[in-house]
Design a protein around this motif. Sequence first.
Motif, PDB file in Angstrom:
ATOM      1  N   TRP A  41      41.886  16.625  26.599  1.00  0.00           N
ATOM      2  CA  TRP A  41      41.635  15.427  25.801  1.00  0.00           C
ATOM      3  C   TRP A  41      40.465  15.654  24.838  1.00  0.00           C
ATOM      4  O   TRP A  41      40.510  15.223  23.685  1.00  0.00           O
ATOM      5  CB  TRP A  41      41.361  14.234  26.707  1.00  0.00           C
ATOM      6  N   ASP A  42      39.470  16.374  25.300  1.00  0.00           N
ATOM      7  CA  ASP A  42      38.349  16.704  24.416  1.00  0.00           C
ATOM      8  C   ASP A  42      38.823  17.592  23.263  1.00  0.00           C
ATOM      9  O   ASP A  42      38.410  17.398  22.107  1.00  0.00           O
ATOM     10  CB  ASP A  42      37.251  17.415  25.213  1.00  0.00           C
ATOM     11  N   LEU A  43      39.699  18.546  23.563  1.00  0.00           N
ATOM     12  CA  LEU A  43      40.221  19.430  22.514  1.00  0.00           C
ATOM     13  C   LEU A  43      41.037  18.636  21.494  1.00  0.00           C
ATOM     14  O   LEU A  43      40.929  18.867  20.277  1.00  0.00           O
ATOM     15  CB  LEU A  43      41.081  20.531  23.146  1.00  0.00           C
ATOM     16  N   LEU A  44      41.841  17.687  21.964  1.00  0.00           N
ATOM     17  CA  LEU A  44      42.632  16.876  21.035  1.00  0.00           C
ATOM     18  C   LEU A  44      41.728  16.085  20.104  1.00  0.00           C
ATOM     19  O   LEU A  44      41.997  15.983  18.896  1.00  0.00           O
ATOM     20  CB  LEU A  44      43.560  15.933  21.804  1.00  0.00           C
ATOM     21  N   ASN A  45      40.665  15.548  20.638  1.00  0.00           N
ATOM     22  CA  ASN A  45      39.750  14.783  19.787  1.00  0.00           C
ATOM     23  C   ASN A  45      39.046  15.677  18.766  1.00  0.00           C
ATOM     24  O   ASN A  45      38.730  15.230  17.661  1.00  0.00           O
ATOM     25  CB  ASN A  45      38.736  14.031  20.650  1.00  0.00           C
ATOM     26  N   GLN A  46      38.822  16.931  19.130  1.00  0.00           N
ATOM     27  CA  GLN A  46      38.287  17.871  18.140  1.00  0.00           C
ATOM     28  C   GLN A  46      39.299  18.083  17.008  1.00  0.00           C
ATOM     29  O   GLN A  46      38.934  18.133  15.828  1.00  0.00           O
ATOM     30  CB  GLN A  46      37.969  19.212  18.797  1.00  0.00           C
ATOM     31  N   CYS A  47      40.566  18.209  17.376  1.00  0.00           N
ATOM     32  CA  CYS A  47      41.619  18.384  16.362  1.00  0.00           C
ATOM     33  C   CYS A  47      41.721  17.163  15.456  1.00  0.00           C
ATOM     34  O   CYS A  47      42.076  17.285  14.274  1.00  0.00           O
ATOM     35  CB  CYS A  47      42.972  18.626  17.034  1.00  0.00           C
ATOM     36  N   TRP A  48      41.411  15.978  16.004  1.00  0.00           N
ATOM     37  CA  TRP A  48      41.564  14.736  15.250  1.00  0.00           C
ATOM     38  C   TRP A  48      40.297  14.331  14.500  1.00  0.00           C
ATOM     39  O   TRP A  48      40.204  13.207  13.998  1.00  0.00           O
ATOM     40  CB  TRP A  48      41.959  13.605  16.204  1.00  0.00           C
ATOM     41  N   THR A  49      39.345  15.222  14.420  1.00  0.00           N
ATOM     42  CA  THR A  49      38.127  14.910  13.669  1.00  0.00           C
ATOM     43  C   THR A  49      38.492  14.484  12.252  1.00  0.00           C
ATOM     44  O   THR A  49      39.350  15.095  11.604  1.00  0.00           O
ATOM     45  CB  THR A  49      37.200  16.141  13.620  1.00  0.00           C
ATOM     46  N   HIS A  50      37.840  13.425  11.775  1.00  0.00           N
ATOM     47  CA  HIS A  50      38.203  12.859  10.476  1.00  0.00           C
ATOM     48  C   HIS A  50      37.935  13.832   9.337  1.00  0.00           C
ATOM     49  O   HIS A  50      38.740  13.945   8.404  1.00  0.00           O
ATOM     50  CB  HIS A  50      37.428  11.554  10.249  1.00  0.00           C
ATOM     51  N   GLU A  51      36.811  14.545   9.400  1.00  0.00           N
ATOM     52  CA  GLU A  51      36.456  15.485   8.337  1.00  0.00           C
ATOM     53  C   GLU A  51      37.184  16.809   8.581  1.00  0.00           C
ATOM     54  O   GLU A  51      36.962  17.460   9.610  1.00  0.00           O
ATOM     55  CB  GLU A  51      34.949  15.725   8.300  1.00  0.00           C
TER      56      GLU A  51
ATOM     57  N   MET B 264      44.342   4.967  11.311  1.00  0.00           N
ATOM     58  CA  MET B 264      43.904   6.347  11.067  1.00  0.00           C
ATOM     59  C   MET B 264      42.775   6.379  10.045  1.00  0.00           C
ATOM     60  O   MET B 264      41.784   7.100  10.219  1.00  0.00           O
ATOM     61  CB  MET B 264      45.093   7.174  10.570  1.00  0.00           C
ATOM     62  N   GLN B 265      42.916   5.609   8.971  1.00  0.00           N
ATOM     63  CA  GLN B 265      41.869   5.594   7.950  1.00  0.00           C
ATOM     64  C   GLN B 265      40.580   4.975   8.485  1.00  0.00           C
ATOM     65  O   GLN B 265      39.484   5.283   8.006  1.00  0.00           O
ATOM     66  CB  GLN B 265      42.355   4.833   6.711  1.00  0.00           C
ATOM     67  N   ASN B 266      40.710   4.129   9.484  1.00  0.00           N
ATOM     68  CA  ASN B 266      39.530   3.535  10.128  1.00  0.00           C
ATOM     69  C   ASN B 266      38.990   4.414  11.252  1.00  0.00           C
ATOM     70  O   ASN B 266      38.156   3.966  12.054  1.00  0.00           O
ATOM     71  CB  ASN B 266      39.877   2.147  10.687  1.00  0.00           C
ATOM     72  N   LYS B 267      39.495   5.655  11.302  1.00  0.00           N
ATOM     73  CA  LYS B 267      39.050   6.660  12.273  1.00  0.00           C
ATOM     74  C   LYS B 267      39.428   6.315  13.713  1.00  0.00           C
ATOM     75  O   LYS B 267      38.822   6.820  14.661  1.00  0.00           O
ATOM     76  CB  LYS B 267      37.545   6.901  12.165  1.00  0.00           C
ATOM     77  N   GLU B 268      40.422   5.466  13.870  1.00  0.00           N
ATOM     78  CA  GLU B 268      40.938   5.203  15.211  1.00  0.00           C
ATOM     79  C   GLU B 268      41.977   6.266  15.554  1.00  0.00           C
ATOM     80  O   GLU B 268      42.704   6.750  14.688  1.00  0.00           O
ATOM     81  CB  GLU B 268      41.564   3.806  15.279  1.00  0.00           C
ATOM     82  N   ARG B 269      42.051   6.620  16.827  1.00  0.00           N
ATOM     83  CA  ARG B 269      42.949   7.671  17.278  1.00  0.00           C
ATOM     84  C   ARG B 269      43.785   7.170  18.457  1.00  0.00           C
ATOM     85  O   ARG B 269      43.512   6.104  19.014  1.00  0.00           O
ATOM     86  CB  ARG B 269      42.144   8.916  17.684  1.00  0.00           C
ATOM     87  N   PRO B 270      44.803   7.920  18.847  1.00  0.00           N
ATOM     88  CA  PRO B 270      45.639   7.472  19.971  1.00  0.00           C
ATOM     89  C   PRO B 270      44.811   7.219  21.229  1.00  0.00           C
ATOM     90  O   PRO B 270      43.768   7.847  21.453  1.00  0.00           O
ATOM     91  CB  PRO B 270      46.609   8.639  20.178  1.00  0.00           C
TER      92      PRO B 270
END
Length: 510
Positions: A485-495, A458-464
């Motif tokens: 899937w695109d929406l989930l990646n928006q939710c998982w934005t690091h910042e 997670m700290q390395n910005k890797e996601r499921p």
Amino acid sequence: MAQMATSNSGLDLAVYSVATAAQLAAAFAPVPYLAPAVGLLVGIIQLAQNVPTNRRAVKQLGGRCEVMLLALRDDAEKSTPSAMSDTVTACEATLQQIRDVMIAWAKLGKLKSFMMQAQIADDVQRCHQLITDCVDAYNIKAHREIQNWQAEFQINQKRDQDEIMSFLSDMQNQQAIENATRTAQYAEIKAFMTLMQDSLGNFEMGDRRHIDLQSNLYGVQRQTGQLLPHIDLRHGEVRRIGSHPVGGSPAFDIWEGEYLGREKCAIKVIRGIEVGPDVMRRFQREVEIWRSVWEKDRGRYILPFYGLCQIDGPYPYMVSPWMRNGDALSYVKKYPYVDRKPMIRRIAEGIKLLHTHDPPIAHGDIKAANILIDDNFNPLLADFGLSKMMEDITGVPFTQSRGVSESYRWFAPELCCGPGIISTRSDIFSFGMTILELITGEQPFSNIRRTPEVLIKMQNKERPIRPYGPNAPMMAARGLDDNMWDLLNQCWTHEPENRPTIERILAQLP
């Protein structure tokens, strides 16, 4: 024949007249200019028979009005109309005020009178004071000592209260009570429920009256959709079932309980917290937030909160309805073909309710285990704000507290390092993980066994990883298409600041 009260011994307040209008007219015939006052007295005595509650105290007041007027008659027979003019006018004004108040009491109806019984008792005392002031000011020859009426009033008030308790604590009156509250206003319902809840403290748990009063109170709560006025449960509103908890976590024990003798409930005991003034103040502050959320939600998206108990055992506990369908993950595993899309949308609506609250509320620990399924198979967010409250109480950052490692897979990266401040933005990250969890039926990063490894990724910005292979079509059918899937990646934005708001997410959900 009814016996008239007499004034020769002064204001004998233990004597209640039930004189008829004809008897009163005959008694005052020698002093015809007292006729207007007699008319007011007749009205008072008749009204005293029609006030639904505080009946003894009100009848005592009517009797005292009669005795005052009899004393005035005795004085008038020894004087002239002109000499008595001011005194008669003052007595008429006093009787008029009392009659006006009694008219208002008689219009209340039985249930509303119950709600206002304390106010009526106060009004009765004020009316007695009007009589005392009139007697003293105009030197009406009567007993000046008011202790007699006060002592009698206390006795009557106690008997009136016992009568109310007898009515409220009789299960046979349940339907009548519920019918009356059906058309009552919010403030009236709250006052009535306050009376009923406070009255539970008059009886021991297990007493038949306590059992019936609980049942009647529960009926009112179900009928009106209101929470108990006092969320601090001190009068046996809830009891534990069984000798051992039925579940829990490193920080909590879950017990089965019974709420108001009518409903199975969940009792969440917070272990390891010493209850002191500071802790209870923090609890009470959180309770007020939970109550304000309930007022807006009414159990549509958020698990209702029934109350807090701090007197049953060494640790405080929270009470909520028992959800027999369990948590959301267990539910989708048991019913794999359930439609996830409306479930996900309803969860988002619950998050929106919290995030748009004034001030905004961050849930702090969104995951399927903290989403329960109600009897209508709808998801309800549970335990909102509990993470922050535990952090405040223990002084330990939530992400470092006991048992929280179970939630690291859902936590936003910023919660797992530094101060780890819970926010609405961190909720969005967790919600994205929860959507994935509900669609796949597996925890986030299910391909990684050890939680520390998940934190590193997670700290390395890797996601499921997006599900692929033979299960991919089934995941898409459940809602995990390209748009999701695109929406989930928006939710998982690091910042955190670059994550979408819950309103934006709702606009994109199917």
